[in-house]
Design a protein around this motif. Structure first.
Motif, PDB file in Angstrom:
ATOM      1  N   LYS A 233       0.856  -1.196   0.000  1.00 39.63           N
ATOM      2  CA  LYS A 233       0.000   0.000   0.000  1.00 39.63           C
ATOM      3  C   LYS A 233       0.885   1.237   0.000  1.00 39.63           C
ATOM      4  O   LYS A 233       2.029   1.183   0.465  1.00 39.63           O
ATOM      5  N   PRO A 234       0.356   2.374  -0.485  1.00 37.38           N
ATOM      6  CA  PRO A 234       1.107   3.620  -0.298  1.00 37.38           C
ATOM      7  C   PRO A 234       1.318   3.868   1.197  1.00 37.38           C
ATOM      8  O   PRO A 234       0.447   3.542   2.008  1.00 37.38           O
ATOM      9  N   LEU A 235       2.469   4.423   1.554  1.00 37.86           N
ATOM     10  CA  LEU A 235       2.759   4.662   2.967  1.00 37.86           C
ATOM     11  C   LEU A 235       1.610   5.355   3.677  1.00 37.86           C
ATOM     12  O   LEU A 235       1.190   4.935   4.768  1.00 37.86           O
ATOM     13  N   CYS A 236       1.062   6.403   3.084  1.00 38.82           N
ATOM     14  CA  CYS A 236       0.013   7.169   3.755  1.00 38.82           C
ATOM     15  C   CYS A 236      -1.256   6.363   3.988  1.00 38.82           C
ATOM     16  O   CYS A 236      -2.056   6.687   4.880  1.00 38.82           O
ATOM     17  N   ALA A 237      -1.474   5.305   3.194  1.00 40.55           N
ATOM     18  CA  ALA A 237      -2.712   4.530   3.317  1.00 40.55           C
ATOM     19  C   ALA A 237      -2.844   3.880   4.689  1.00 40.55           C
ATOM     20  O   ALA A 237      -3.952   3.717   5.205  1.00 40.55           O
ATOM     21  N   TRP A 238      -1.709   3.507   5.299  1.00 45.32           N
ATOM     22  CA  TRP A 238      -1.774   2.800   6.581  1.00 45.32           C
ATOM     23  C   TRP A 238      -2.409   3.672   7.665  1.00 45.32           C
ATOM     24  O   TRP A 238      -3.296   3.220   8.398  1.00 45.32           O
ATOM     25  N   VAL A 239      -1.978   4.916   7.780  1.00 46.50           N
ATOM     26  CA  VAL A 239      -2.560   5.773   8.822  1.00 46.50           C
ATOM     27  C   VAL A 239      -3.940   6.295   8.406  1.00 46.50           C
ATOM     28  O   VAL A 239      -4.809   6.521   9.262  1.00 46.50           O
ATOM     29  N   LEU A 240      -4.155   6.489   7.107  1.00 46.46           N
ATOM     30  CA  LEU A 240      -5.476   6.924   6.657  1.00 46.46           C
ATOM     31  C   LEU A 240      -6.529   5.862   6.942  1.00 46.46           C
ATOM     32  O   LEU A 240      -7.650   6.172   7.353  1.00 46.46           O
ATOM     33  N   GLU A 241      -6.189   4.607   6.756  1.00 48.44           N
ATOM     34  CA  GLU A 241      -7.123   3.528   7.069  1.00 48.44           C
ATOM     35  C   GLU A 241      -7.398   3.451   8.562  1.00 48.44           C
ATOM     36  O   GLU A 241      -8.540   3.225   8.989  1.00 48.44           O
ATOM     37  N   ALA A 242      -6.363   3.650   9.359  1.00 54.07           N
ATOM     38  CA  ALA A 242      -6.550   3.633  10.816  1.00 54.07           C
ATOM     39  C   ALA A 242      -7.455   4.780  11.253  1.00 54.07           C
ATOM     40  O   ALA A 242      -8.369   4.602  12.063  1.00 54.07           O
ATOM     41  N   ALA A 243      -7.223   5.973  10.706  1.00 51.77           N
ATOM     42  CA  ALA A 243      -8.005   7.149  11.097  1.00 51.77           C
ATOM     43  C   ALA A 243      -9.465   7.016  10.675  1.00 51.77           C
ATOM     44  O   ALA A 243     -10.381   7.345  11.438  1.00 51.77           O
ATOM     45  N   THR A 244      -9.705   6.547   9.458  1.00 47.21           N
ATOM     46  CA  THR A 244     -11.084   6.435   8.983  1.00 47.21           C
ATOM     47  C   THR A 244     -11.831   5.289   9.662  1.00 47.21           C
ATOM     48  O   THR A 244     -13.060   5.298   9.720  1.00 47.21           O
ATOM     49  N   ALA A 245     -11.101   4.323  10.198  1.00 47.02           N
ATOM     50  CA  ALA A 245     -11.740   3.201  10.904  1.00 47.02           C
ATOM     51  C   ALA A 245     -12.016   3.520  12.368  1.00 47.02           C
ATOM     52  O   ALA A 245     -12.786   2.804  13.029  1.00 47.02           O
ATOM     53  N   ALA A 246     -11.411   4.572  12.891  1.00 46.86           N
ATOM     54  CA  ALA A 246     -11.596   4.934  14.300  1.00 46.86           C
ATOM     55  C   ALA A 246     -13.025   5.433  14.533  1.00 46.86           C
ATOM     56  O   ALA A 246     -13.489   6.344  13.852  1.00 46.86           O
ATOM     57  N   LYS A 247     -13.699   4.847  15.501  1.00 50.59           N
ATOM     58  CA  LYS A 247     -15.108   5.165  15.770  1.00 50.59           C
ATOM     59  C   LYS A 247     -15.292   6.574  16.340  1.00 50.59           C
ATOM     60  O   LYS A 247     -16.348   7.183  16.165  1.00 50.59           O
ATOM     61  N   HIS A 248     -14.275   7.104  17.017  1.00 46.30           N
ATOM     62  CA  HIS A 248     -14.414   8.395  17.684  1.00 46.30           C
ATOM     63  C   HIS A 248     -13.912   9.568  16.850  1.00 46.30           C
ATOM     64  O   HIS A 248     -13.850  10.692  17.357  1.00 46.30           O
TER      65      HIS A 248
END
Length: 229
Positions: free
Chosen positions: A38-53
């Motif tokens: 994945k592109p490097l940025c995708a890892w944190v973007l996926e984490a952020a968009t998956a965060a419920k809060h």
């Protein structure tokens, strides 16, 4: 153009901001370079968009190529154009945060660094829940290290050499891992800094101390990501 792109959400109590600068001298096009598929940025973007809060996720970038990659991930991430003055080697993260604050309403800002792809959505949710429960004004992520540290003048920082503790009895020292920071808007306005007021720490696993800053970091982080997927 210094404005938010379309589709700015109306309810933005807690927003995440991921600064993605186009220039990178140590690793060219680092933020969109493939890492473990994945592109490097995708890892944190996926984490952020998956965060419920987290109510909305933004990327601040000066680079059209990065913007296109982010949009291509189809994660519902919003883009804000980053002025050239905030995209230099000398520009601080706070400068990007303050520029963002001028354009987006929020109560809590979660600033996430793409160079910490080992970040998980669970870390963000746990930290935000604690942030509101305590309550805190700002928070940083950190890892615990049980190493002994010294100043340049040969004075100890985190232990007494006359009473050297055994490792199993040593609580260690918390070290910022740079993964994310949470800041109340009022604190950012008052101090123009990501940290201030009542500060909390979210402790993450030791391996998340790895950040991608140099080429040799790339393979180490790739192996960690492969192990946790």
């Amino acid at each position: 153009m210094d404005q938010l792109l379309p589709s700015t959400p109306s309810h933005t109590a807690t927003v995440a901001l991921i600064p993605l600068r186009g220039g990178s001298k140590s690793i060219p096009k680092k933020n969109i370079k493939p890492l473990a598929g994945k592109p490097l940025c995708a890892w944190v973007l996926e984490a952020a968009t998956a965060a419920k809060h987290i109510d909305a996720v933004y990327v601040s970038t000066d680079c059209p190529e990065i913007a296109a990659v982010v949009q291509g991930l189809n994660l519902g991430v919003h883009l804000i154009e980053r002025l050239a003055e905030f995209a230099t080697d000398e520009a601080s993260t706070e400068a990007v945060m303050l520029h963002f604050m001028d354009h987006c309403p929020f109560e809590r800002l979660v600033t996430i660094q793409a160079t910490s792809p080992l970040l998980r959505a669970e870390d963000l949710d746990t930290a935000l829940a604690r942030f509101d429960h305590e309550p805190l004004d700002s928070l940083l992520s950190a890892v615990r290290t049980k190493r002994f540290f010294w100043n340049d003048d040969a004075t100890p920082i985190n232990y007494d050499p006359l009473h050297r503790p055994r490792r199993q009895e040593f609580s260690g020292t918390l070290m910022e891992n740079g993964a994310f920071y949470i800041t109340r808007r009022a604190i950012l306005e008052r101090h123009r800094c990501r940290l201030g007021g009542r500060i909390g720490i979210h402790e993450m696993p030791e391996h998340t101390a790895l950040e991608i800053d140099e080429p040799e970091d790339w393979e180490l982080v790739a192996r960690c990501l492969a192990a946790q997927v």
